[in-house]
Design an enzyme around this catalytic site. Structure first.
Site, PDB file in Angstrom:
ATOM      1  CG  ASP A 288     -13.540   6.291  -1.200  1.00  0.00           C
ATOM      2  OD1 ASP A 288     -13.519   6.164   0.044  1.00  0.00           O
ATOM      3  OD2 ASP A 288     -12.506   6.224  -1.894  1.00  0.00           O
TER       4      ASP A 288
ATOM      5  CD  GLN B  50     -13.045  -1.711  -1.261  1.00  0.00           C
ATOM      6  OE1 GLN B  50     -12.287  -1.758  -0.310  1.00  0.00           O
ATOM      7  NE2 GLN B  50     -14.293  -2.161  -1.190  1.00  0.00           N
TER       8      GLN B  50
ATOM      9  CG  HIS C 293      -8.317   0.099  -3.046  1.00  0.00           C
ATOM     10  ND1 HIS C 293      -7.554  -1.022  -2.751  1.00  0.00           N
ATOM     11  CD2 HIS C 293      -8.971   0.413  -1.896  1.00  0.00           C
ATOM     12  CE1 HIS C 293      -7.739  -1.347  -1.476  1.00  0.00           C
ATOM     13  NE2 HIS C 293      -8.594  -0.503  -0.941  1.00  0.00           N
TER      14      HIS C 293
ATOM     15  NE  ARG D  38     -10.434  -5.341  -0.205  1.00  0.00           N
ATOM     16  CZ  ARG D  38      -9.715  -4.365   0.356  1.00  0.00           C
ATOM     17  NH1 ARG D  38     -10.302  -3.362   0.981  1.00  0.00           N
ATOM     18  NH2 ARG D  38      -8.393  -4.372   0.258  1.00  0.00           N
TER      19      ARG D  38
ATOM     20  CB  CYS E 280     -14.044   1.240  -0.264  1.00  0.00           C
ATOM     21  SG  CYS E 280     -13.591   2.969  -0.005  1.00  0.00           S
TER      22      CYS E 280
ATOM     23  NE  ARG F 265      -3.896   0.452   1.910  1.00  0.00           N
ATOM     24  CZ  ARG F 265      -5.129   0.517   2.410  1.00  0.00           C
ATOM     25  NH1 ARG F 265      -5.378   1.235   3.480  1.00  0.00           N
ATOM     26  NH2 ARG F 265      -6.118  -0.146   1.849  1.00  0.00           N
TER      27      ARG F 265
HETATM   28  N1  NVA Z   1      -9.967   6.619  -1.386  1.00  0.00           N
HETATM   29  C1  NVA Z   1      -9.637   6.179  -0.052  1.00  0.00           C
HETATM   30  C2  NVA Z   1      -9.837   4.707   0.075  1.00  0.00           C
HETATM   31  C3  NVA Z   1      -9.552   4.150   1.426  1.00  0.00           C
HETATM   32  C4  NVA Z   1      -9.723   2.662   1.493  1.00  0.00           C
HETATM   33  C5  NVA Z   1      -8.188   6.550   0.247  1.00  0.00           C
HETATM   34  O1  NVA Z   1      -7.332   6.369  -0.621  1.00  0.00           O
HETATM   35  O2  NVA Z   1      -7.924   7.016   1.344  1.00  0.00           O
HETATM   36  N1   CP Z   2     -11.335  -0.333   2.160  1.00  0.00           N
HETATM   37  C1   CP Z   2     -10.082  -0.421   2.599  1.00  0.00           C
HETATM   38  O1   CP Z   2      -9.135  -0.610   1.823  1.00  0.00           O
HETATM   39  O2   CP Z   2      -9.972  -0.292   3.943  1.00  0.00           O
HETATM   40  P1   CP Z   2      -8.601  -0.122   4.758  1.00  0.00           P
HETATM   41  O3   CP Z   2      -8.057   1.241   4.395  1.00  0.00           O
HETATM   42  O4   CP Z   2      -9.013  -0.208   6.195  1.00  0.00           O
HETATM   43  O5   CP Z   2      -7.655  -1.202   4.363  1.00  0.00           O
END
Ligand code: NVA
Ligand code: CP
Length: 314
Positions: free
Chosen positions: A233, A141, A138, A301, A273, A111
């Site tokens: 989101d 997701q 992502h 997931r 998500c 990540r």
């Molecule tokens: N768009 C959000 C998704 C979190 C799972 C982010 O990148 O923070």
């Molecule tokens: N939806 C998702 O990716 O959640 P986290 O940021 O908690 O991993």
């Protein structure tokens, strides 16, 4: 849903964007996820003796836990590298980190803040690199989201999904997969927060084959007309915190609330998500309401990620 696994395995070494998946791969992964959910014991030794490194530059609840539990339930081992305090590339170069890891582990789940970090890792090693969220995509997701929709509606055929809010990483991955799975996706964002041109161009190319439809709107009421599912989101993704105040203003009229949900049929489902920002992009009554499938998405997931691992490691 059929569980006969006759279609091609996901073709490339890595999952960096989701563009690696052909329409047949995307369909295959949904079938594989269903089989894994129904018959987990069949996959209990897929990763037997394999170690996977999880490198996270940003916080996570769902992605970290579902990968850790998923990998262990397939007989593998996890090494968690917390990079939330020091970004990758600071102590030593990204290729150096990747080349070292390759000597000890059989795969990397990462990540990251910048998509290029994943590309740089994957380009320097021969073990699989899986995108666990970047600034741009992502994919895990979105696969869980379409798997959830297929469970809910029995088929994705003819399904209309609306995405309301920021044209961000989650939105981009929904676009990629909607295109590959032949779904009609209607996206409402403020004009300057629309999804990226290159993502839309890829979707347009793939949609010629699958008959998917991706439409852009700036008006959320217009976008949600006649849809079976709503998705939103956070307005401020991780890495964009400095813009939070501005974004709260810009996105104010894009909140998913009971009034907006009322523009579609009474059975339209709500998706997110997570983590959700209650009172911002979604109200409590929608998030906790009877049409919300957010926890089903969250649970799923794990199955789709196991399917991805199975496709890449067998
Ligand atoms: N768009 C959000 C998704 C979190 C799972 C982010 O990148 O923070
Ligand atoms: N939806 C998702 O990716 O959640 P986290 O940021 O908690 O991993």
């Amino acid at each position: 849903m059929t569980t006969t696994l006759t279609l091609p395995v996901a073709v490339t070494k890595d999952l960096l964007t989701g563009a690696e998946w052909s329409p047949a791969d995307a369909r295959d992964l949904l079938q594989r996820s269903a089989d894994i959910k129904a018959r987990p014991a069949k996959y209990a030794s897929t990763l037997c003796g394999k170690h996977i490194a999880l490198i996270f530059e940003k916080p996570s609840l769902r992605t970290r836990v579902t990968f850790e539990v998923g990998i262990q339930s397939m007989g593998g081992f996890v090494v968690f590298l917390d990079h939330t305090q020091a970004r990758l590339g600071e102590r030593e170069s990204i290729p150096d980190v990747a080349r070292n890891l390759e000597r000890w582990v059989q795969g990397i789940v990462a990540r990251v803040y910048e998509q290029r970090v994943l590309d740089e890792m994957a380009g320097n090693i021969s073990i699989p690199v899986i995108n666990a969220l970047s600034d741009k995509f992502h994919p895990c997701q979105a696969l869980a989201d379409f798997f959830t929709l297929e469970e809910k509606f029995g088929s994705l055929k003819g399904l209309k999904l609306a995405y309301v809010g920021d044209g961000n990483n989650v939105c981009h991955s929904l676009v990629f997969l909607a295109a590959r799975l032949g779904v009609h996706l209607r996206i409402a964002t403020p004009a300057s927060y629309a999804p990226a041109e290159d993502v839309l161009a890829d979707a347009k190319r793939v949609a010629k084959e699958t008959k998917a439809k991706i439409e852009l709107f700036t008006n959320s009421v217009e976008a949600v007309s006649g849809v079976q599912a709503f998705y939103t989101d956070s307005w401020t993704s991780m890495g964009f915190e400095a813009e939070e105040k501005l974004r709260r203003q810009v996105f104010k009229s894009y909140q998913v609330n009971r009034k907006l949900m009322g523009q579609a049929g009474p059975d339209a489902v709500f998706m997110h998500c997570l983590p959700a920002h209650r009172g911002q992009e979604v109200t409590d009554e929608v998030l906790d309401g009877p049409n919300s499938v957010v926890l089903q998405q969250s649970e799923n997931r794990m199955y789709v990620q196991k399917a991805i691992l199975h496709a890449l490691f067998t």
